[in-house]
Structures are given as C-alpha cells and as structure tokens.
Design a protein around this motif. Sequence first.
Motif, PDB file in Angstrom:
ATOM      1  N   GLN A  10      83.277 -74.118 -30.492  1.00 56.64           N
ATOM      2  CA  GLN A  10      82.363 -75.248 -30.301  1.00 56.64           C
ATOM      3  C   GLN A  10      82.974 -76.273 -29.362  1.00 56.64           C
ATOM      4  O   GLN A  10      84.049 -76.812 -29.620  1.00 56.64           O
ATOM      5  CB  GLN A  10      82.038 -75.899 -31.659  1.00 56.64           C
ATOM      6  CG  GLN A  10      80.914 -76.913 -31.615  1.00 56.64           C
ATOM      7  CD  GLN A  10      79.565 -76.278 -31.291  1.00 56.64           C
ATOM      8  OE1 GLN A  10      79.337 -75.101 -31.568  1.00 56.64           O
ATOM      9  NE2 GLN A  10      78.680 -77.057 -30.699  1.00 56.64           N
ATOM     10  N   GLY A  11      82.283 -76.548 -28.240  1.00 58.41           N
ATOM     11  CA  GLY A  11      82.818 -77.452 -27.240  1.00 58.41           C
ATOM     12  C   GLY A  11      82.460 -78.905 -27.431  1.00 58.41           C
ATOM     13  O   GLY A  11      83.185 -79.799 -26.998  1.00 58.41           O
ATOM     14  N   GLU A  12      81.340 -79.170 -28.091  1.00 60.55           N
ATOM     15  CA  GLU A  12      80.889 -80.545 -28.304  1.00 60.55           C
ATOM     16  C   GLU A  12      79.943 -80.586 -29.496  1.00 60.55           C
ATOM     17  O   GLU A  12      79.384 -79.557 -29.891  1.00 60.55           O
ATOM     18  CB  GLU A  12      80.181 -81.073 -27.053  1.00 60.55           C
ATOM     19  CG  GLU A  12      78.957 -80.278 -26.670  1.00 60.55           C
ATOM     20  CD  GLU A  12      78.326 -80.737 -25.365  1.00 60.55           C
ATOM     21  OE1 GLU A  12      77.156 -80.390 -25.100  1.00 60.55           O
ATOM     22  OE2 GLU A  12      79.009 -81.454 -24.598  1.00 60.55           O
ATOM     23  N   PRO A  13      79.757 -81.764 -30.101  1.00 66.61           N
ATOM     24  CA  PRO A  13      78.832 -81.869 -31.234  1.00 66.61           C
ATOM     25  C   PRO A  13      77.424 -81.452 -30.824  1.00 66.61           C
ATOM     26  O   PRO A  13      76.965 -81.759 -29.717  1.00 66.61           O
ATOM     27  CB  PRO A  13      78.893 -83.356 -31.600  1.00 66.61           C
ATOM     28  CG  PRO A  13      80.218 -83.817 -31.116  1.00 66.61           C
ATOM     29  CD  PRO A  13      80.478 -83.041 -29.855  1.00 66.61           C
ATOM     30  N   ASP A  14      76.760 -80.753 -31.710  1.00 69.84           N
ATOM     31  CA  ASP A  14      75.393 -80.294 -31.468  1.00 69.84           C
ATOM     32  C   ASP A  14      74.644 -80.374 -32.791  1.00 69.84           C
ATOM     33  O   ASP A  14      74.929 -79.590 -33.706  1.00 69.84           O
ATOM     34  CB  ASP A  14      75.408 -78.857 -30.938  1.00 69.84           C
ATOM     35  CG  ASP A  14      74.015 -78.332 -30.590  1.00 69.84           C
ATOM     36  OD1 ASP A  14      73.020 -78.965 -31.009  1.00 69.84           O
ATOM     37  OD2 ASP A  14      73.926 -77.289 -29.919  1.00 69.84           O
ATOM     38  N   PRO A  15      73.697 -81.285 -32.933  1.00 67.26           N
ATOM     39  CA  PRO A  15      73.014 -81.454 -34.222  1.00 67.26           C
ATOM     40  C   PRO A  15      72.245 -80.224 -34.679  1.00 67.26           C
ATOM     41  O   PRO A  15      71.893 -80.110 -35.848  1.00 67.26           O
ATOM     42  CB  PRO A  15      72.069 -82.637 -33.965  1.00 67.26           C
ATOM     43  CG  PRO A  15      71.918 -82.705 -32.475  1.00 67.26           C
ATOM     44  CD  PRO A  15      73.208 -82.225 -31.907  1.00 67.26           C
ATOM     45  N   ARG A  16      72.010 -79.280 -33.776  1.00 71.66           N
ATOM     46  CA  ARG A  16      71.281 -78.063 -34.161  1.00 71.66           C
ATOM     47  C   ARG A  16      72.191 -77.027 -34.812  1.00 71.66           C
ATOM     48  O   ARG A  16      71.708 -76.094 -35.465  1.00 71.66           O
ATOM     49  CB  ARG A  16      70.625 -77.448 -32.928  1.00 71.66           C
ATOM     50  CG  ARG A  16      69.610 -78.339 -32.222  1.00 71.66           C
ATOM     51  CD  ARG A  16      69.228 -77.773 -30.873  1.00 71.66           C
ATOM     52  NE  ARG A  16      70.392 -77.695 -29.981  1.00 71.66           N
ATOM     53  CZ  ARG A  16      70.355 -77.222 -28.744  1.00 71.66           C
ATOM     54  NH1 ARG A  16      69.218 -76.744 -28.267  1.00 71.66           N
ATOM     55  NH2 ARG A  16      71.449 -77.183 -27.995  1.00 71.66           N
ATOM     56  N   PRO A  53      92.859 -79.426 -32.451  1.00 71.00           N
ATOM     57  CA  PRO A  53      94.213 -79.684 -31.954  1.00 71.00           C
ATOM     58  C   PRO A  53      95.181 -80.176 -33.026  1.00 71.00           C
ATOM     59  O   PRO A  53      96.373 -79.880 -32.968  1.00 71.00           O
ATOM     60  CB  PRO A  53      93.993 -80.747 -30.876  1.00 71.00           C
ATOM     61  CG  PRO A  53      92.590 -80.544 -30.430  1.00 71.00           C
ATOM     62  CD  PRO A  53      91.840 -80.114 -31.650  1.00 71.00           C
ATOM     63  N   ASP A  54      94.663 -80.938 -34.006  1.00 79.13           N
ATOM     64  CA  ASP A  54      95.548 -81.480 -35.038  1.00 79.13           C
ATOM     65  C   ASP A  54      95.809 -80.494 -36.171  1.00 79.13           C
ATOM     66  O   ASP A  54      96.558 -80.809 -37.104  1.00 79.13           O
ATOM     67  CB  ASP A  54      94.952 -82.777 -35.604  1.00 79.13           C
ATOM     68  CG  ASP A  54      94.886 -83.879 -34.563  1.00 79.13           C
ATOM     69  OD1 ASP A  54      95.742 -83.886 -33.656  1.00 79.13           O
ATOM     70  OD2 ASP A  54      93.974 -84.724 -34.642  1.00 79.13           O
ATOM     71  N   ASP A  55      95.180 -79.326 -36.112  1.00 78.34           N
ATOM     72  CA  ASP A  55      95.323 -78.349 -37.196  1.00 78.34           C
ATOM     73  C   ASP A  55      96.184 -77.159 -36.823  1.00 78.34           C
ATOM     74  O   ASP A  55      96.485 -76.319 -37.669  1.00 78.34           O
ATOM     75  CB  ASP A  55      93.932 -77.843 -37.624  1.00 78.34           C
ATOM     76  CG  ASP A  55      93.018 -78.974 -38.033  1.00 78.34           C
ATOM     77  OD1 ASP A  55      93.413 -79.752 -38.920  1.00 78.34           O
ATOM     78  OD2 ASP A  55      91.925 -79.103 -37.449  1.00 78.34           O
ATOM     79  N   VAL A  56      96.557 -77.063 -35.566  1.00 81.60           N
ATOM     80  CA  VAL A  56      97.428 -75.971 -35.095  1.00 81.60           C
ATOM     81  C   VAL A  56      98.668 -76.603 -34.487  1.00 81.60           C
ATOM     82  O   VAL A  56      98.557 -77.499 -33.638  1.00 81.60           O
ATOM     83  CB  VAL A  56      96.705 -75.086 -34.055  1.00 81.60           C
ATOM     84  CG1 VAL A  56      97.657 -74.076 -33.437  1.00 81.60           C
ATOM     85  CG2 VAL A  56      95.530 -74.372 -34.708  1.00 81.60           C
ATOM     86  N   GLU A  97      86.328 -83.116 -35.685  1.00 80.65           N
ATOM     87  CA  GLU A  97      86.000 -84.017 -36.797  1.00 80.65           C
ATOM     88  C   GLU A  97      84.535 -83.876 -37.181  1.00 80.65           C
ATOM     89  O   GLU A  97      84.180 -83.827 -38.366  1.00 80.65           O
ATOM     90  CB  GLU A  97      86.299 -85.456 -36.393  1.00 80.65           C
ATOM     91  CG  GLU A  97      86.015 -86.464 -37.498  1.00 80.65           C
ATOM     92  CD  GLU A  97      86.310 -87.889 -37.082  1.00 80.65           C
ATOM     93  OE1 GLU A  97      86.104 -88.802 -37.906  1.00 80.65           O
ATOM     94  OE2 GLU A  97      86.737 -88.101 -35.928  1.00 80.65           O
ATOM     95  N   TRP A  98      83.680 -83.786 -36.176  1.00 81.38           N
ATOM     96  CA  TRP A  98      82.246 -83.622 -36.449  1.00 81.38           C
ATOM     97  C   TRP A  98      81.973 -82.291 -37.154  1.00 81.38           C
ATOM     98  O   TRP A  98      81.230 -82.236 -38.134  1.00 81.38           O
ATOM     99  CB  TRP A  98      81.473 -83.677 -35.122  1.00 81.38           C
ATOM    100  CG  TRP A  98      80.074 -83.161 -35.229  1.00 81.38           C
ATOM    101  CD1 TRP A  98      78.969 -83.827 -35.674  1.00 81.38           C
ATOM    102  CD2 TRP A  98      79.632 -81.824 -34.909  1.00 81.38           C
ATOM    103  NE1 TRP A  98      77.873 -83.001 -35.643  1.00 81.38           N
ATOM    104  CE2 TRP A  98      78.248 -81.771 -35.180  1.00 81.38           C
ATOM    105  CE3 TRP A  98      80.274 -80.694 -34.418  1.00 81.38           C
ATOM    106  CZ2 TRP A  98      77.497 -80.619 -34.971  1.00 81.38           C
ATOM    107  CZ3 TRP A  98      79.530 -79.547 -34.212  1.00 81.38           C
ATOM    108  CH2 TRP A  98      78.155 -79.503 -34.489  1.00 81.38           C
TER     109      TRP A  98
END
Length: 290
Positions: A74-80, A138-141, A113-114
């Motif tokens: 996922q590259g960016e937030p997507d409400p769908r 990034p903060d999880d690996v 985060e989203w």
Amino acid sequence: MVSSSHEALHRIFQKDPGLFARAARNLGVAFPPPLTTTELSTDLTETQPLERRVDTLLRMDTEDGSFVLAVESQGEPDPRKPASWAYYLAHVYAKYRIPPVLLVVCADRGTAEWAGRQVDIGPRQWPSLTLRPLVLGPDDVPVIASPDEAARDIPLTVLSAALHRRDPDADAILNALAKALKGLSADDESTAGTFIELTEQGLGKTPAAEIWRHLMAVDLSFFQSETAQRLRAEGRAEDILVLLSHRGVEVTDGDRDRIADCGDPDVLSLWFTRAITATSAAEVFADTTG
C-alpha cells in the motif's frame, strides 16, 4: 498504474514465504515458520463482472496448522481499501476454509499508521466484522546495516532497504546488502539476481536507487545476470553523462538518448574512457555503433 516499488513489497514474500514469520516478530506476533508453502491464485473475481485481485496470496502450512496469508503493498491511504480487504479475507475463508491473515506492507510511515487502524464494519451498536491488518512499515522492520547480519537474512535486508528507502539509513543498508550478495557463491547467482531486481524495484525513484545502481556497477561487477548487467549499464551511462556535464561538453538530447539506451558494457566503458578527455560528443562516439 502499479509501480515496481509496489510489486517488490509483496513479491519478496513470494520469493521467501518464511520472511513473514521472521518479520512479524517485530510486530510482537509469533507465527511459526512454514513447513510447506503453496502459492495460490491472486484472482478473487466471482461470476459477477467485478474483478478483485490481492497482491500476493500464500497458503502457509506450519506445525501449528495452516493459514492463508494475503499480502498487500500500500503506497498511500485509500478509504476504499478496508472494504476491499474485508472482502478478500471473507472470500478467501469461504473459498479455502482456512483462517486468513492480512499483511499490509507500507514504505510510508503515515500510510502504515493509517493501515494499522482497526476497522469495525457494521452498525455502531453491533459491528458484524472487524478488520485487523498486520502492518509492516519503516518503524516495524529494523535497519540492517551490518554485512554479517545482512548475510544471515538477505530477504529481510531487501525488505529493510525498501521500507527505509527515504531514510538516512538507506545508504548503510544498501552497502551491507551489496556485501552480503557479494558473499554468495557462483551457484547462487540466479538467486542473487532476483534479490538485486527486487531491491531495485523496492527503492522506486528515490535517491537510494541511484546509490544501488552505483553499487551494482562497482561492487557486484562479477555477477553476469541480466538484471545485474542492466543495472551496471544504467550506472555507467549515468556516469558518462555526469562526467561530460562536469567537463562542460555539450550533449544534445539525441546524444543523451544514445548513451542511455546503450546496453553494451564494453561500448559504455570505451565511451567513459573517452569522456575523460573528449572535447565533444562526436569524439566519444567515434567509430562505435552502440
């Protein structure tokens, strides 16, 4: 349009399905490593004229039982997306009768985060479905900057490079990865070529991608895979253009295209040598057909 960096963030799990269990430890979730893995069709289309396709779908058989892993890049937030993800999981469970797990991989911290938010689907009084993705951002690996550590788990290092591609640590990760790949035997060249390609794709169009191309042109010159040769050619072509620019040699758009499109490493090496002293592009190209 799906980008190459999008593809790399889920294809790495196809290359090494066991990476999921190792990476999930950073999320505090203990999955046993798979004993066997079966790649399933990613096409979740039904007879309706609506196509739904998950990025990667793997059946994982472990000592604790089986589950189906759906990996989404996922590259960016997507409400769908939450509705699509809920559909994927419900459809997979109905089709295979095996518990599904959704892993969302994000190179952007805000997107991670989203994506990690729990989504309740249904009326406020009684949500019928709850979507709980596992998210690797990034903060999880961890940042893998040691060649020895990189050599112990090259797929995880490729993932680390892709997720930290915009961070100051990217340079150190890529140098460690290059040294680890250099330590592979000649018999592993095909495997190394796959990881070289996935790393290139995962870095996208970031400055880290330029660092990687340079490392491929220098540190891994012994690799003969098609991917490694192409990366070396791209890096050498860029070196020629930078050198001519710094020396004030005029380069037309046609000259630039000719250099960039040349895939012959011997010709590129000759042009680079000539570019050191040439006063025109014509001198660089003299008596060559590349």
